[in-house]
Design a protein around this motif. Structure first.
Motif, PDB file in Angstrom:
ATOM      1  N   GLY A 190     -31.911  87.801 -38.838  1.00  0.00           N
ATOM      2  CA  GLY A 190     -32.703  87.096 -37.832  1.00  0.00           C
ATOM      3  C   GLY A 190     -31.860  86.110 -37.049  1.00  0.00           C
ATOM      4  O   GLY A 190     -30.633  86.199 -37.030  1.00  0.00           O
ATOM      5  N   LYS A 191     -32.517  85.146 -36.401  1.00  0.00           N
ATOM      6  CA  LYS A 191     -31.794  84.145 -35.612  1.00  0.00           C
ATOM      7  C   LYS A 191     -30.826  83.385 -36.501  1.00  0.00           C
ATOM      8  O   LYS A 191     -31.175  82.938 -37.591  1.00  0.00           O
ATOM      9  CB  LYS A 191     -32.776  83.175 -34.948  1.00  0.00           C
ATOM     10  N   LEU A 216     -18.126  83.223 -39.565  1.00  0.00           N
ATOM     11  CA  LEU A 216     -19.561  83.484 -39.501  1.00  0.00           C
ATOM     12  C   LEU A 216     -20.214  83.399 -40.873  1.00  0.00           C
ATOM     13  O   LEU A 216     -21.329  82.882 -41.008  1.00  0.00           O
ATOM     14  CB  LEU A 216     -19.814  84.867 -38.902  1.00  0.00           C
ATOM     15  N   THR A 217     -19.542  83.919 -41.879  1.00  0.00           N
ATOM     16  CA  THR A 217     -20.102  83.901 -43.228  1.00  0.00           C
ATOM     17  C   THR A 217     -20.418  82.472 -43.661  1.00  0.00           C
ATOM     18  O   THR A 217     -21.511  82.186 -44.171  1.00  0.00           O
ATOM     19  CB  THR A 217     -19.121  84.541 -44.233  1.00  0.00           C
ATOM     20  N   LYS A 218     -19.477  81.584 -43.424  1.00  0.00           N
ATOM     21  CA  LYS A 218     -19.687  80.178 -43.773  1.00  0.00           C
ATOM     22  C   LYS A 218     -20.797  79.568 -42.922  1.00  0.00           C
ATOM     23  O   LYS A 218     -21.662  78.848 -43.435  1.00  0.00           O
ATOM     24  CB  LYS A 218     -18.383  79.392 -43.571  1.00  0.00           C
ATOM     25  N   ALA A 219     -20.796  79.870 -41.617  1.00  0.00           N
ATOM     26  CA  ALA A 219     -21.774  79.287 -40.707  1.00  0.00           C
ATOM     27  C   ALA A 219     -23.186  79.761 -41.012  1.00  0.00           C
ATOM     28  O   ALA A 219     -24.133  78.958 -41.059  1.00  0.00           O
ATOM     29  CB  ALA A 219     -21.403  79.612 -39.261  1.00  0.00           C
ATOM     30  N   ILE A 220     -23.364  81.043 -41.229  1.00  0.00           N
ATOM     31  CA  ILE A 220     -24.701  81.586 -41.487  1.00  0.00           C
ATOM     32  C   ILE A 220     -25.277  81.008 -42.774  1.00  0.00           C
ATOM     33  O   ILE A 220     -26.470  80.661 -42.843  1.00  0.00           O
ATOM     34  CB  ILE A 220     -24.645  83.126 -41.545  1.00  0.00           C
ATOM     35  N   ARG A 221     -24.451  80.887 -43.785  1.00  0.00           N
ATOM     36  CA  ARG A 221     -24.921  80.276 -45.039  1.00  0.00           C
ATOM     37  C   ARG A 221     -25.352  78.836 -44.798  1.00  0.00           C
ATOM     38  O   ARG A 221     -26.370  78.375 -45.316  1.00  0.00           O
ATOM     39  CB  ARG A 221     -23.815  80.340 -46.096  1.00  0.00           C
ATOM     40  N   TRP A 222     -24.557  78.133 -43.993  1.00  0.00           N
ATOM     41  CA  TRP A 222     -24.888  76.737 -43.706  1.00  0.00           C
ATOM     42  C   TRP A 222     -26.183  76.629 -42.919  1.00  0.00           C
ATOM     43  O   TRP A 222     -27.031  75.794 -43.244  1.00  0.00           O
ATOM     44  CB  TRP A 222     -23.743  76.079 -42.942  1.00  0.00           C
ATOM     45  N   TYR A 223     -26.367  77.437 -41.865  1.00  0.00           N
ATOM     46  CA  TYR A 223     -27.610  77.404 -41.085  1.00  0.00           C
ATOM     47  C   TYR A 223     -28.823  77.545 -42.002  1.00  0.00           C
ATOM     48  O   TYR A 223     -29.830  76.846 -41.852  1.00  0.00           O
ATOM     49  CB  TYR A 223     -27.653  78.547 -40.060  1.00  0.00           C
ATOM     50  N   VAL A 228     -31.698  74.776 -40.477  1.00  0.00           N
ATOM     51  CA  VAL A 228     -31.628  74.498 -39.037  1.00  0.00           C
ATOM     52  C   VAL A 228     -32.891  74.965 -38.316  1.00  0.00           C
ATOM     53  O   VAL A 228     -33.432  74.259 -37.473  1.00  0.00           O
ATOM     54  CB  VAL A 228     -30.376  75.165 -38.419  1.00  0.00           C
ATOM     55  N   SER A 229     -33.387  76.148 -38.649  1.00  0.00           N
ATOM     56  CA  SER A 229     -34.556  76.694 -37.961  1.00  0.00           C
ATOM     57  C   SER A 229     -35.834  75.909 -38.251  1.00  0.00           C
ATOM     58  O   SER A 229     -36.841  76.057 -37.548  1.00  0.00           O
ATOM     59  CB  SER A 229     -34.759  78.167 -38.343  1.00  0.00           C
ATOM     60  N   GLU A 230     -35.802  75.073 -39.283  1.00  0.00           N
ATOM     61  CA  GLU A 230     -36.991  74.312 -39.661  1.00  0.00           C
ATOM     62  C   GLU A 230     -36.997  72.899 -39.091  1.00  0.00           C
ATOM     63  O   GLU A 230     -37.975  72.159 -39.243  1.00  0.00           O
ATOM     64  CB  GLU A 230     -37.084  74.241 -41.191  1.00  0.00           C
ATOM     65  N   LEU A 231     -35.930  72.508 -38.416  1.00  0.00           N
ATOM     66  CA  LEU A 231     -35.865  71.164 -37.848  1.00  0.00           C
ATOM     67  C   LEU A 231     -36.846  71.029 -36.689  1.00  0.00           C
ATOM     68  O   LEU A 231     -37.024  71.936 -35.887  1.00  0.00           O
ATOM     69  CB  LEU A 231     -34.449  70.857 -37.378  1.00  0.00           C
ATOM     70  N   SER A 232     -37.479  69.863 -36.592  1.00  0.00           N
ATOM     71  CA  SER A 232     -38.450  69.606 -35.529  1.00  0.00           C
ATOM     72  C   SER A 232     -38.483  68.119 -35.213  1.00  0.00           C
ATOM     73  O   SER A 232     -37.903  67.295 -35.944  1.00  0.00           O
ATOM     74  CB  SER A 232     -39.848  70.059 -35.967  1.00  0.00           C
ATOM     75  N   GLU A 249     -28.002  63.340 -40.796  1.00  0.00           N
ATOM     76  CA  GLU A 249     -27.429  64.659 -40.541  1.00  0.00           C
ATOM     77  C   GLU A 249     -28.439  65.552 -39.830  1.00  0.00           C
ATOM     78  O   GLU A 249     -28.105  66.261 -38.879  1.00  0.00           O
ATOM     79  CB  GLU A 249     -27.009  65.317 -41.860  1.00  0.00           C
ATOM     80  N   LYS A 250     -29.679  65.532 -40.297  1.00  0.00           N
ATOM     81  CA  LYS A 250     -30.725  66.358 -39.683  1.00  0.00           C
ATOM     82  C   LYS A 250     -30.942  65.966 -38.222  1.00  0.00           C
ATOM     83  O   LYS A 250     -31.103  66.830 -37.364  1.00  0.00           O
ATOM     84  CB  LYS A 250     -32.028  66.217 -40.467  1.00  0.00           C
ATOM     85  N   LEU A 251     -30.957  64.663 -37.966  1.00  0.00           N
ATOM     86  CA  LEU A 251     -31.140  64.198 -36.589  1.00  0.00           C
ATOM     87  C   LEU A 251     -29.990  64.689 -35.722  1.00  0.00           C
ATOM     88  O   LEU A 251     -30.196  65.165 -34.597  1.00  0.00           O
ATOM     89  CB  LEU A 251     -31.210  62.669 -36.545  1.00  0.00           C
ATOM     90  N   CYS A 252     -28.773  64.598 -36.221  1.00  0.00           N
ATOM     91  CA  CYS A 252     -27.595  65.045 -35.487  1.00  0.00           C
ATOM     92  C   CYS A 252     -27.706  66.519 -35.104  1.00  0.00           C
ATOM     93  O   CYS A 252     -27.540  66.891 -33.941  1.00  0.00           O
ATOM     94  CB  CYS A 252     -26.337  64.807 -36.326  1.00  0.00           C
ATOM     95  N   VAL A 253     -28.013  67.368 -36.074  1.00  0.00           N
ATOM     96  CA  VAL A 253     -28.085  68.809 -35.828  1.00  0.00           C
ATOM     97  C   VAL A 253     -29.268  69.142 -34.928  1.00  0.00           C
ATOM     98  O   VAL A 253     -29.160  69.997 -34.034  1.00  0.00           O
ATOM     99  CB  VAL A 253     -28.167  69.577 -37.157  1.00  0.00           C
ATOM    100  N   PHE A 254     -30.388  68.484 -35.145  1.00  0.00           N
ATOM    101  CA  PHE A 254     -31.553  68.715 -34.282  1.00  0.00           C
ATOM    102  C   PHE A 254     -31.222  68.417 -32.832  1.00  0.00           C
ATOM    103  O   PHE A 254     -31.603  69.168 -31.922  1.00  0.00           O
ATOM    104  CB  PHE A 254     -32.725  67.839 -34.736  1.00  0.00           C
ATOM    105  N   LEU A 255     -30.498  67.335 -32.589  1.00  0.00           N
ATOM    106  CA  LEU A 255     -30.147  66.958 -31.220  1.00  0.00           C
ATOM    107  C   LEU A 255     -29.124  67.919 -30.615  1.00  0.00           C
ATOM    108  O   LEU A 255     -29.154  68.174 -29.412  1.00  0.00           O
ATOM    109  CB  LEU A 255     -29.629  65.517 -31.183  1.00  0.00           C
ATOM    110  N   VAL A 256     -28.212  68.429 -31.437  1.00  0.00           N
ATOM    111  CA  VAL A 256     -27.275  69.441 -30.936  1.00  0.00           C
ATOM    112  C   VAL A 256     -28.054  70.675 -30.485  1.00  0.00           C
ATOM    113  O   VAL A 256     -27.832  71.214 -29.397  1.00  0.00           O
ATOM    114  CB  VAL A 256     -26.243  69.825 -32.014  1.00  0.00           C
TER     115      VAL A 256
END
Length: 266
Positions: free
Chosen positions: A67-68, A95-102, A107-111, A156-163
């Motif tokens: 998915g996304k 990508l392997t590292k990034a996808i695991r991190w997402y 990331v998809s749950e941030l609001s 950290e969540k605020l940082c990523v949400f704003l990115v």
């Protein structure tokens, strides 16, 4: 990793300005070679590489989510291929590292609601307008950041949400954002080396080539030792940093109508 604190004589009101370039620090011949390689790759060839990466991720990292921001996200795969100069092996590794991190970071749950506690401080937000180069702008007011007031995870969540929010504002044909860190009023109580390195790590590992430039506005002398500690950890991304005055940030990056409120003349 340990670094020694090397204090230098005062540099005046502002530090030296740095020119920004994704390829900064590489010999001009290499920059040209990379540019030629990026331009020469035909779209159909790029698509073949995307398929190859997808197949390798499916075969070698089957447990990765789909998915996304997942192992079958072709837009994400193409972006990482560009970042890795179209090296399939390097793209798969990153990508392997990034996808695991997402997935693990959620990331998809941030609001807006999930980051409300940290956001209410007003210390970081996405500007309503683009800069003069049509880049979304993420602003940080360092004097409003107090390490420990919020759980580090919330920051950290605020940082990523704003990115993510800034990237969602990218105009057609644009790919990078501008980050402005306003250091006026900055004191030792605002110092947070851990968060500064987290910010750059986020862009390096998980949002490569998305960061165009970082402005450190009116950095006081007290910020110098923090920068000396942070700079080696940022590696090539340190070349994206420009130290400047509020006047320069205001006049060179915005119009009278689009300048952020905290940069307006006082």
């Amino acid at each position: 990793m340990a670094f020694q604190l090397g204090l230098r004589p005062p540099l005046g009101k502002h530090f030296k300005n740095f020119n920004s370039s994704f390829f900064s620090g590489k010999p001009i011949g290499i920059r040209k070679l990379l540019a030629v390689r990026l331009c020469a790759l035909a779209p159909k060839d790029a698509q073949k590489l995307v398929v190859e990466v997808k197949e390798k991720l499916e075969k070698e990292c089957n447990s990765l989510p789909a998915g996304k921001n997942g192992k079958d996200d072709e837009e994400l795969i193409l972006w990482f291929l560009k970042d890795r100069r179209f090296s399939v092996e390097e793209a798969v590794s990153k990508l392997t590292k990034a996808i695991r991190w997402y997935h693990e970071f959620g990331v998809s749950e941030l609001s807006e609601e999930s980051v409300r506690s940290a956001a209410e401080s007003g210390k970081a937000y996405v500007h309503d307008y683009l800069d003069v180069n049509s880049r979304p702008v993420q602003l940080v007011e360092a004097s409003k950041h107090f390490p420990g007031k919020h759980d580090f995870r919330e920051d950290e969540k605020l940082c990523v949400f704003l990115v993510e929010k800034a990237l969602s504002k990218l105009p057609a044909g644009k790919e990078q954002i501008l980050v402005i860190i306003d250091l006026r009023g900055f004191g030792t109580e605002n110092a947070d080396l851990r968060f500064l390195t987290f910010l750059f790590d986020v862009f390096y590992y998980y949002y490569p080539r998305r960061l165009s430039e970082v402005l450190f506005v009116d950095a006081p002398f007290i910020f110098q030792p923090i920068w000396q500690l942070a700079k080696p950890m940022l590696k090539s991304y340190a070349s994206l940093v420009r130290f400047c005055s509020a006047e320069v940030a205001r006049d060179e990056y915005f119009t009278d109508e689009t300048v952020p409120a905290n940069l307006r003349k006082r």
